[in-house]
Design a protein around this motif. Structure first.
Motif, mmCIF file in Angstrom:
data_model
loop_
_atom_site.group_PDB
_atom_site.id
_atom_site.type_symbol
_atom_site.label_atom_id
_atom_site.label_comp_id
_atom_site.label_asym_id
_atom_site.label_seq_id
_atom_site.Cartn_x
_atom_site.Cartn_y
_atom_site.Cartn_z
ATOM 1 N N ASN A 51 -4.139 51.982 54.995
ATOM 2 C CA ASN A 51 -3.432 50.851 54.858
ATOM 3 C C ASN A 51 -3.715 49.961 56.056
ATOM 4 O O ASN A 51 -4.222 48.752 56.226
ATOM 5 N N ASN A 52 -3.061 50.517 57.274
ATOM 6 C CA ASN A 52 -3.111 50.144 58.576
ATOM 7 C C ASN A 52 -3.424 51.167 59.606
ATOM 8 O O ASN A 52 -3.071 52.324 59.371
ATOM 9 N N GLY A 53 -4.336 50.754 60.481
ATOM 10 C CA GLY A 53 -4.414 51.487 61.572
ATOM 11 C C GLY A 53 -5.873 51.640 62.124
ATOM 12 O O GLY A 53 -6.703 50.490 62.165
ATOM 13 N N ILE A 54 -6.149 52.637 62.994
ATOM 14 C CA ILE A 54 -7.516 52.700 63.651
ATOM 15 C C ILE A 54 -8.027 53.904 63.450
ATOM 16 O O ILE A 54 -7.127 55.124 63.407
ATOM 17 N N ARG A 55 -9.235 54.157 63.336
ATOM 18 C CA ARG A 55 -9.912 55.489 63.153
ATOM 19 C C ARG A 55 -11.209 55.609 63.757
ATOM 20 O O ARG A 55 -12.114 54.813 63.420
ATOM 21 N N SER A 62 -24.675 57.561 65.134
ATOM 22 C CA SER A 62 -24.056 56.403 65.563
ATOM 23 C C SER A 62 -22.724 56.381 65.377
ATOM 24 O O SER A 62 -22.233 56.039 64.243
ATOM 25 N N PRO A 63 -21.863 57.179 66.450
ATOM 26 C CA PRO A 63 -20.344 57.305 65.942
ATOM 27 C C PRO A 63 -19.622 55.721 66.126
ATOM 28 O O PRO A 63 -20.268 54.930 67.093
ATOM 29 N N TYR A 64 -18.831 55.300 65.513
ATOM 30 C CA TYR A 64 -18.271 54.206 65.427
ATOM 31 C C TYR A 64 -16.500 54.232 65.192
ATOM 32 O O TYR A 64 -16.166 55.409 64.760
ATOM 33 N N TYR A 65 -15.866 53.107 65.249
ATOM 34 C CA TYR A 65 -14.471 53.195 64.849
ATOM 35 C C TYR A 65 -14.437 52.042 63.905
ATOM 36 O O TYR A 65 -15.160 51.165 63.832
ATOM 37 N N ASN A 76 -15.133 46.851 63.048
ATOM 38 C CA ASN A 76 -16.168 47.880 63.219
ATOM 39 C C ASN A 76 -16.704 47.841 64.565
ATOM 40 O O ASN A 76 -16.986 46.774 64.953
ATOM 41 N N GLY A 77 -16.846 48.915 65.217
ATOM 42 C CA GLY A 77 -17.628 48.974 66.404
ATOM 43 C C GLY A 77 -18.439 49.897 66.799
ATOM 44 O O GLY A 77 -17.734 51.391 66.565
ATOM 45 N N GLU A 78 -19.584 50.261 67.545
ATOM 46 C CA GLU A 78 -20.283 51.712 67.576
ATOM 47 C C GLU A 78 -19.773 51.911 68.966
ATOM 48 O O GLU A 78 -19.959 51.214 70.023
ATOM 49 N N VAL A 79 -18.920 52.934 69.105
ATOM 50 C CA VAL A 79 -18.586 53.492 70.215
ATOM 51 C C VAL A 79 -18.782 55.075 70.510
ATOM 52 O O VAL A 79 -18.712 55.809 69.627
ATOM 53 N N THR A 80 -18.740 55.673 71.706
ATOM 54 C CA THR A 80 -18.479 56.927 72.029
ATOM 55 C C THR A 80 -17.003 57.410 71.795
ATOM 56 O O THR A 80 -16.109 56.396 71.805
ATOM 57 N N LEU A 81 -16.595 58.678 71.743
ATOM 58 C CA LEU A 81 -15.507 59.051 71.578
ATOM 59 C C LEU A 81 -14.810 58.792 72.772
ATOM 60 O O LEU A 81 -13.571 58.392 72.848
ATOM 61 N N LYS A 82 -15.318 58.907 73.910
ATOM 62 C CA LYS A 82 -14.937 58.493 75.319
ATOM 63 C C LYS A 82 -14.408 57.355 75.342
ATOM 64 O O LYS A 82 -13.364 56.796 75.970
ATOM 65 N N GLU A 83 -15.475 56.296 74.973
ATOM 66 C CA GLU A 83 -15.177 54.780 74.655
ATOM 67 C C GLU A 83 -13.880 54.628 73.763
ATOM 68 O O GLU A 83 -12.968 53.611 74.355
ATOM 69 N N GLN A 85 -11.326 56.242 73.451
ATOM 70 C CA GLN A 85 -9.764 56.514 74.023
ATOM 71 C C GLN A 85 -9.285 55.291 74.539
ATOM 72 O O GLN A 85 -8.067 55.069 74.394
ATOM 73 N N LYS A 86 -10.031 54.444 75.285
ATOM 74 C CA LYS A 86 -9.441 53.119 75.659
ATOM 75 C C LYS A 86 -9.187 51.971 74.603
ATOM 76 O O LYS A 86 -8.049 51.543 74.763
ATOM 77 N N ILE A 87 -9.879 51.901 73.660
ATOM 78 C CA ILE A 87 -9.646 51.198 72.494
ATOM 79 C C ILE A 87 -8.712 51.884 71.752
ATOM 80 O O ILE A 87 -7.507 50.593 71.468
ATOM 81 N N PHE A 88 -8.322 52.915 71.600
ATOM 82 C CA PHE A 88 -7.299 53.713 70.970
ATOM 83 C C PHE A 88 -5.827 53.163 71.553
ATOM 84 O O PHE A 88 -4.887 52.863 71.194
ATOM 85 N N MET A 89 -5.795 53.390 72.851
ATOM 86 C CA MET A 89 -4.775 53.224 73.737
ATOM 87 C C MET A 89 -4.282 51.648 73.741
ATOM 88 O O MET A 89 -3.142 51.352 73.519
ATOM 89 N N SER A 90 -5.168 50.763 73.737
ATOM 90 C CA SER A 90 -5.011 49.358 73.791
ATOM 91 C C SER A 90 -4.387 48.913 72.263
ATOM 92 O O SER A 90 -3.434 48.278 72.276
ATOM 93 N N TYR A 91 -4.952 49.585 71.193
ATOM 94 C CA TYR A 91 -4.333 49.476 70.089
ATOM 95 C C TYR A 91 -2.958 49.794 69.839
ATOM 96 O O TYR A 91 -2.067 48.994 69.337
#
Length: 99
Positions: A51-55, A62-65, A76-83, A85-91
């Motif tokens: 429903n709502n969230g980030i994954r 091509s890893p993405y979120y 959607n965005g192509e990112v590495t797992l390391k990248e 982490q910053k997106i997740f914390m901002s979310y």
């Protein structure tokens, strides 16, 4: 919105407090603690659809979120797992600021 406890975070805080009690350097603390990597936070409906969230999706080539709102992918965005982490914390910061 109910954001669940992040697995590993209580352990991190416990180790951090222990090291402060022993007067250790902060850099020393981070070197001793393995900080978990986050793959997302979301809520689902009865069918298991998000429903709502980030994954984060760990695709080999091509890893993405994906960011979800009201059952729809809104970004959607192509990112590495390391990248991610910053997106997740901002979310999470944005979600907490809405409360």
């Amino acid at each position: 919105m109910n954001i669940h406890t992040i697995k590993g975070f209580p352990i991190f805080l416990e180790k951090l407090l222990e090291s402060f009690e022993k007067n250790k350097n902060t850099n020393e603390i981070y070197q001793q603690i393995e900080i978990p990597l986050f793959f997302g936070q979301f809520d689902t409906n009865i069918k298991g659809d998000i429903n709502n969230g980030i994954r984060f999706f760990d695709k080999e080539k091509s890893p993405y979120y994906s960011l979800y709102e009201n059952g729809e992918v809104v970004k959607n965005g192509e990112v590495t797992l390391k990248e991610f982490q910053k997106i997740f914390m901002s979310y999470l910061e944005e979600q907490y600021s809405k409360q």
